[in-house]
Design a protein around this motif. Sequence first.
Motif, PDB file in Angstrom:
ATOM      1  N   SER A  52       0.861  -1.180   0.000  1.00  0.00           N
ATOM      2  CA  SER A  52       0.000   0.000   0.000  1.00  0.00           C
ATOM      3  C   SER A  52       0.900   1.234   0.000  1.00  0.00           C
ATOM      4  N   PRO A  53       0.375   2.412  -0.326  1.00  0.00           N
ATOM      5  CA  PRO A  53       1.210   3.614  -0.388  1.00  0.00           C
ATOM      6  C   PRO A  53       1.877   3.940   0.954  1.00  0.00           C
ATOM      7  N   HIS A  54       3.163   4.208   0.880  1.00  0.00           N
ATOM      8  CA  HIS A  54       3.932   4.569   2.078  1.00  0.00           C
ATOM      9  C   HIS A  54       3.383   5.813   2.754  1.00  0.00           C
ATOM     10  N   ARG A  55       3.051   6.831   1.954  1.00  0.00           N
ATOM     11  CA  ARG A  55       2.582   8.105   2.504  1.00  0.00           C
ATOM     12  C   ARG A  55       1.343   7.914   3.383  1.00  0.00           C
ATOM     13  N   ALA A  56       0.400   7.131   2.890  1.00  0.00           N
ATOM     14  CA  ALA A  56      -0.848   6.918   3.619  1.00  0.00           C
ATOM     15  C   ALA A  56      -0.588   6.174   4.927  1.00  0.00           C
ATOM     16  N   TRP A  57       0.284   5.164   4.872  1.00  0.00           N
ATOM     17  CA  TRP A  57       0.597   4.399   6.089  1.00  0.00           C
ATOM     18  C   TRP A  57       1.294   5.270   7.117  1.00  0.00           C
ATOM     19  N   LEU A  58       2.268   6.066   6.681  1.00  0.00           N
ATOM     20  CA  LEU A  58       3.024   6.898   7.616  1.00  0.00           C
ATOM     21  C   LEU A  58       2.133   7.963   8.242  1.00  0.00           C
ATOM     22  N   ALA A  59       1.221   8.541   7.450  1.00  0.00           N
ATOM     23  CA  ALA A  59       0.304   9.553   7.978  1.00  0.00           C
ATOM     24  C   ALA A  59      -0.622   8.950   9.021  1.00  0.00           C
ATOM     25  N   GLU A  60      -1.056   7.717   8.786  1.00  0.00           N
ATOM     26  CA  GLU A  60      -1.933   7.045   9.748  1.00  0.00           C
ATOM     27  C   GLU A  60      -1.196   6.769  11.054  1.00  0.00           C
ATOM     28  N   ARG A  61       0.090   6.496  10.945  1.00  0.00           N
ATOM     29  CA  ARG A  61       0.878   6.140  12.133  1.00  0.00           C
ATOM     30  C   ARG A  61       1.373   7.360  12.900  1.00  0.00           C
ATOM     31  N   TYR A  62       1.809   8.399  12.176  1.00  0.00           N
ATOM     32  CA  TYR A  62       2.443   9.542  12.833  1.00  0.00           C
ATOM     33  C   TYR A  62       1.689  10.861  12.678  1.00  0.00           C
ATOM     34  N   GLY A  63       0.634  10.871  11.875  1.00  0.00           N
ATOM     35  CA  GLY A  63      -0.138  12.095  11.731  1.00  0.00           C
ATOM     36  C   GLY A  63       0.522  13.105  10.811  1.00  0.00           C
ATOM     37  N   PRO A  64       0.159  14.385  10.962  1.00  0.00           N
ATOM     38  CA  PRO A  64       0.653  15.443  10.069  1.00  0.00           C
ATOM     39  C   PRO A  64       2.174  15.569  10.029  1.00  0.00           C
ATOM     40  N   GLN A  65       2.858  15.183  11.106  1.00  0.00           N
ATOM     41  CA  GLN A  65       4.313  15.332  11.134  1.00  0.00           C
ATOM     42  C   GLN A  65       5.021  14.378  10.167  1.00  0.00           C
ATOM     43  N   SER A  66       4.279  13.419   9.622  1.00  0.00           N
ATOM     44  CA  SER A  66       4.898  12.433   8.735  1.00  0.00           C
ATOM     45  C   SER A  66       5.503  13.079   7.486  1.00  0.00           C
ATOM     46  N   VAL A  67       4.875  14.143   6.988  1.00  0.00           N
ATOM     47  CA  VAL A  67       5.395  14.819   5.794  1.00  0.00           C
ATOM     48  C   VAL A  67       6.754  15.437   6.087  1.00  0.00           C
ATOM     49  N   ALA A  68       6.866  16.080   7.246  1.00  0.00           N
ATOM     50  CA  ALA A  68       8.141  16.685   7.636  1.00  0.00           C
ATOM     51  C   ALA A  68       9.202  15.620   7.886  1.00  0.00           C
ATOM     52  N   MET A  69       8.789  14.478   8.428  1.00  0.00           N
ATOM     53  CA  MET A  69       9.733  13.378   8.665  1.00  0.00           C
ATOM     54  C   MET A  69      10.351  12.909   7.361  1.00  0.00           C
ATOM     55  N   ASP A  70       9.516  12.690   6.372  1.00  0.00           N
ATOM     56  CA  ASP A  70      10.012  12.253   5.070  1.00  0.00           C
ATOM     57  C   ASP A  70      10.897  13.311   4.425  1.00  0.00           C
ATOM     58  N   ALA A  71      10.491  14.568   4.549  1.00  0.00           N
ATOM     59  CA  ALA A  71      11.247  15.656   3.929  1.00  0.00           C
ATOM     60  C   ALA A  71      12.654  15.754   4.525  1.00  0.00           C
ATOM     61  N   ARG A  72      12.747  15.586   5.824  1.00  0.00           N
ATOM     62  CA  ARG A  72      14.055  15.660   6.489  1.00  0.00           C
ATOM     63  C   ARG A  72      14.960  14.524   6.027  1.00  0.00           C
ATOM     64  N   VAL A  73      14.415  13.321   5.993  1.00  0.00           N
ATOM     65  CA  VAL A  73      15.213  12.176   5.547  1.00  0.00           C
ATOM     66  C   VAL A  73      15.629  12.343   4.086  1.00  0.00           C
ATOM     67  N   ALA A  74      14.724  12.828   3.253  1.00  0.00           N
ATOM     68  CA  ALA A  74      15.039  13.017   1.841  1.00  0.00           C
ATOM     69  C   ALA A  74      16.176  14.019   1.658  1.00  0.00           C
ATOM     70  N   GLU A  75      16.164  15.066   2.459  1.00  0.00           N
ATOM     71  CA  GLU A  75      17.218  16.085   2.376  1.00  0.00           C
ATOM     72  C   GLU A  75      18.560  15.509   2.805  1.00  0.00           C
ATOM     73  N   LEU A  76      18.570  14.747   3.883  1.00  0.00           N
ATOM     74  CA  LEU A  76      19.805  14.122   4.341  1.00  0.00           C
ATOM     75  C   LEU A  76      20.293  13.090   3.332  1.00  0.00           C
ATOM     76  N   GLY A  77      19.352  12.404   2.710  1.00  0.00           N
ATOM     77  CA  GLY A  77      19.723  11.396   1.727  1.00  0.00           C
ATOM     78  C   GLY A  77      20.440  11.970   0.525  1.00  0.00           C
ATOM     79  N   LYS A  78      20.071  13.170   0.116  1.00  0.00           N
ATOM     80  CA  LYS A  78      20.705  13.790  -1.044  1.00  0.00           C
ATOM     81  C   LYS A  78      22.209  13.899  -0.864  1.00  0.00           C
ATOM     82  N   ALA A  79      22.631  14.209   0.366  1.00  0.00           N
ATOM     83  CA  ALA A  79      24.061  14.346   0.646  1.00  0.00           C
ATOM     84  C   ALA A  79      24.802  13.029   0.516  1.00  0.00           C
ATOM     85  N   GLU A  80      24.058  11.929   0.603  1.00  0.00           N
ATOM     86  CA  GLU A  80      24.671  10.595   0.496  1.00  0.00           C
ATOM     87  C   GLU A  80      24.425   9.970  -0.873  1.00  0.00           C
TER      88      GLU A  80
END
Length: 239
Positions: A52-80
């Motif tokens: 199932s879609p990751h976004r939907a699962w993460l939002a159900e588990r962590y709420g609105p903060q899930s978008v910021a969580m993904d964004a932070r990881v994505a930004e850190l990932g770019k450096a790697e």
Amino acid sequence: MKVEIYSDIACPWCFIGKRRFEQALDLFPRKDEVEVVFRPYQLVPDAPEQASPHRAWLAERYGPQSVAMDARVAELGKAEGIDYDFDTALHVNTFLAHRLLHLAETEYGARTQVALKESLLTAHFSDGVDVGDREQLTRIAVAAGLDRDRVAGYLAGDEGTAEVRAQLAEARALGITAVPTFVFEGRWAVQGGQEASTFLRVLEQVAAETAEAAEQHGQDRQTGPADADAACADGACAV
């Protein structure tokens, strides 16, 4: 030196940690003497086998903060050098993929397993692949150098199931509750996707500790388990 990395394919920090550790390993003078093996861990062991879609699962588990969580990881990932695409990523049970990694290690060796791990992480986080699907796993495995018929037959049965479950239980017995966790020589552990400089210091420290222990053994001195306090320098702690 043996390094066992407890990791889950569905863990974004495991991808970052892998890349940072490899950067450190490239700078380590005794790189060729280091064996890296991935061990299974499941962040969500009861995840469904139907993706199932990751976004939907993460939002159900962590709420609105899930978008910021993904964004932070994505930004850190770019450096790697990691291109996270959480819009297409899928939430699915990773046990089957862990079985495949077990096959790669036991029948093809640690280097092939490491290459397969990289491919699985990329497939899951960058390409939107269902890593719980047998056909997709077979395709990824073949590209990593595994035999198609062997993989297809393996995934169709239950080979490796007991072994992977035993390794998951071993992780719990060691007290591992988060990933990635890097265990050096079965004695020292570092948790989290640390900076490459931290991993390099740990590699140097473990190499020095094991060399000293070998020297003492050669002089017929008694050696025991590493002292927990002494082993907790620079983020490396005894298991």
